[in-house]
Design an enzyme around this catalytic site. Structure first.
Site, PDB file in Angstrom:
ATOM      1  N   ARG A 148    -128.191  28.361  -7.120  1.00  0.00           N
ATOM      2  CA  ARG A 148    -128.889  27.415  -6.244  1.00  0.00           C
ATOM      3  C   ARG A 148    -127.905  26.440  -5.590  1.00  0.00           C
ATOM      4  O   ARG A 148    -128.068  26.073  -4.425  1.00  0.00           O
ATOM      5  CB  ARG A 148    -129.999  26.699  -7.012  1.00  0.00           C
ATOM      6  N   PHE A 201    -147.158  28.933   5.320  1.00  0.00           N
ATOM      7  CA  PHE A 201    -146.050  29.754   5.819  1.00  0.00           C
ATOM      8  C   PHE A 201    -146.034  31.157   5.233  1.00  0.00           C
ATOM      9  O   PHE A 201    -145.133  31.943   5.542  1.00  0.00           O
ATOM     10  CB  PHE A 201    -144.710  29.048   5.564  1.00  0.00           C
ATOM     11  N   LYS A 259    -131.331  38.041   2.552  1.00  0.00           N
ATOM     12  CA  LYS A 259    -132.499  38.260   3.409  1.00  0.00           C
ATOM     13  C   LYS A 259    -132.116  38.997   4.700  1.00  0.00           C
ATOM     14  O   LYS A 259    -130.938  39.110   5.043  1.00  0.00           O
ATOM     15  CB  LYS A 259    -133.171  36.909   3.703  1.00  0.00           C
ATOM     16  N   THR A 318    -133.229  24.671   0.709  1.00  0.00           N
ATOM     17  CA  THR A 318    -134.085  25.702   1.325  1.00  0.00           C
ATOM     18  C   THR A 318    -134.034  25.616   2.845  1.00  0.00           C
ATOM     19  O   THR A 318    -133.959  26.638   3.526  1.00  0.00           O
ATOM     20  CB  THR A 318    -135.542  25.519   0.847  1.00  0.00           C
ATOM     21  N   GLU A 375    -138.782  37.748 -11.616  1.00  0.00           N
ATOM     22  CA  GLU A 375    -138.218  38.293 -10.374  1.00  0.00           C
ATOM     23  C   GLU A 375    -137.251  39.444 -10.642  1.00  0.00           C
ATOM     24  O   GLU A 375    -137.221  40.415  -9.889  1.00  0.00           O
ATOM     25  CB  GLU A 375    -137.537  37.169  -9.586  1.00  0.00           C
ATOM     26  N   ARG A 420    -126.464  28.621   2.892  1.00  0.00           N
ATOM     27  CA  ARG A 420    -127.463  28.367   3.947  1.00  0.00           C
ATOM     28  C   ARG A 420    -126.881  27.539   5.086  1.00  0.00           C
ATOM     29  O   ARG A 420    -127.215  27.753   6.253  1.00  0.00           O
ATOM     30  CB  ARG A 420    -128.708  27.737   3.345  1.00  0.00           C
TER      31      ARG A 420
HETATM   32  P1  CMP Z   1    -137.298  31.137  -0.718  1.00  0.00           P
HETATM   33  O1  CMP Z   1    -136.386  30.461  -1.673  1.00  0.00           O
HETATM   34  O2  CMP Z   1    -137.082  32.595  -0.512  1.00  0.00           O
HETATM   35  O3  CMP Z   1    -138.810  30.928  -1.203  1.00  0.00           O
HETATM   36  C1  CMP Z   1    -139.907  30.912  -0.310  1.00  0.00           C
HETATM   37  C2  CMP Z   1    -139.477  30.869   1.122  1.00  0.00           C
HETATM   38  O4  CMP Z   1    -140.464  30.435   2.047  1.00  0.00           O
HETATM   39  C3  CMP Z   1    -138.345  29.888   1.297  1.00  0.00           C
HETATM   40  O5  CMP Z   1    -137.172  30.412   0.710  1.00  0.00           O
HETATM   41  C4  CMP Z   1    -138.319  29.721   2.816  1.00  0.00           C
HETATM   42  O6  CMP Z   1    -137.527  30.710   3.460  1.00  0.00           O
HETATM   43  C5  CMP Z   1    -139.783  29.968   3.209  1.00  0.00           C
HETATM   44  N1  CMP Z   1    -140.438  28.764   3.718  1.00  0.00           N
HETATM   45  C6  CMP Z   1    -140.926  28.593   4.952  1.00  0.00           C
HETATM   46  N2  CMP Z   1    -141.474  27.382   5.097  1.00  0.00           N
HETATM   47  C7  CMP Z   1    -141.318  26.741   3.917  1.00  0.00           C
HETATM   48  C8  CMP Z   1    -141.662  25.444   3.436  1.00  0.00           C
HETATM   49  N3  CMP Z   1    -142.291  24.546   4.195  1.00  0.00           N
HETATM   50  N4  CMP Z   1    -141.346  25.124   2.158  1.00  0.00           N
HETATM   51  C9  CMP Z   1    -140.708  26.017   1.357  1.00  0.00           C
HETATM   52  N5  CMP Z   1    -140.365  27.263   1.757  1.00  0.00           N
HETATM   53  C10 CMP Z   1    -140.650  27.626   3.026  1.00  0.00           C
END
Ligand code: CMP
Length: 140
Positions: free
Chosen positions: A86, A58, A10, A92, A127, A103
Site C-alpha cells: 500500500r 462507482f 490494472k 487511491t 482476494e 499511482r
Molecule cells: P481499488 O483499490 O482497486 O478498490 C476499488 C476501486 O474503486 C479503487 O481502487 C478505485 O480505482 C475505484 N474507485 C472509483 N471511485 C472511488 C471512490 N470514490 N472511492 C474509492 N474507490 C473508488
C-alpha cells in the site's frame, strides 16, 4: 511478520506497458512474486472481486474499467507485505498520491489508478483465494 497480499496491475498500466516497472518496484522493496497470471476478467469475475463495493455509485464504472483490457494478478509475499504494498501504491486517488508512488507515476484518475492491493489480512486471504488455487502459489 511475513504476509501475503494480492496485487492487480490494472488495464491502464498494462496498456502503458508498465508491467515490468511496477513489478520491479515490488521486488526492489523486498516483496517476492510467488504467483502471477494475466487475465481478461469477465464482468462476473470483476463484480465478484469487488462485491464489497456493489452498492457504491462507482461500482458500474469500476467493473467496466476492470474488464476493459487484461490485468496481471499476483501474490506478493514478504515482511509486512500488505502495508508495504500500500505504501508503494500510494493513495487511491492518484491526485493525492505521494511523489514516487506507483499511482503518482503511472495513474491518471481514481478509476484508472494502475494498481489494486489488499487492504487488510482478511481481504488479502479472500482476494488471494479468489484468483489462485493453492497449487498455483509457489513460495520460495
Ligand atoms: P481499488 O483499490 O482497486 O478498490 C476499488 C476501486 O474503486 C479503487 O481502487 C478505485 O480505482 C475505484 N474507485 C472509483 N471511485 C472511488 C471512490 N470514490 N472511492 C474509492 N474507490 C473508488
Amino acid at each position: 511478520a511475513t504476509e501475503r497480499t494480492l496485487s492487480i496491475i490494472k488495464p491502464d498500466a498494462v496498456a502503458k506497458n508498465a508491467i515490468g516497472e511496477i513489478i520491479s518496484r515490488f521486488e526492489k522493496a523486498g516483496l517476492k512474486v510467488i504467483a502471477a497470471k494475466m487475465l481478461q476478467l469477465s464482468e462476473e469475475q470483476a463484480g465478484g472481486f469487488y462485491a464489497e463495493h456493489k452498492e457504491r455509485p462507482f461500482f458500474k464504472d469500476l467493473v467496466g474499467f476492470m474488464t476493459s483490457g487484461p490485468v496481471v494478478v499476483q501474490v506478493l509475499e514478504g515482511d509486512d507485505a500488505i502495508a508495504k504494498n500500500r505504501d508503494l501504491m500510494g493513495a487511491t486517488n492518484p491526485k493525492e498520491a505521494a511523489p514516487g508512488t506507483i499511482r503518482a507515476d503511472f495513474a491518471e484518475t481514481i478509476d484508472a489508478n494502475a494498481v489494486h492491493g489488499s487492504d487488510s489480512p482478511a481481504s488479502a486471504e479472500r482476494e488471494v483465494a479468489y484468483f489462485f488455487n493453492s497449487d498455483e502459489i509457489c513460495p520460495r
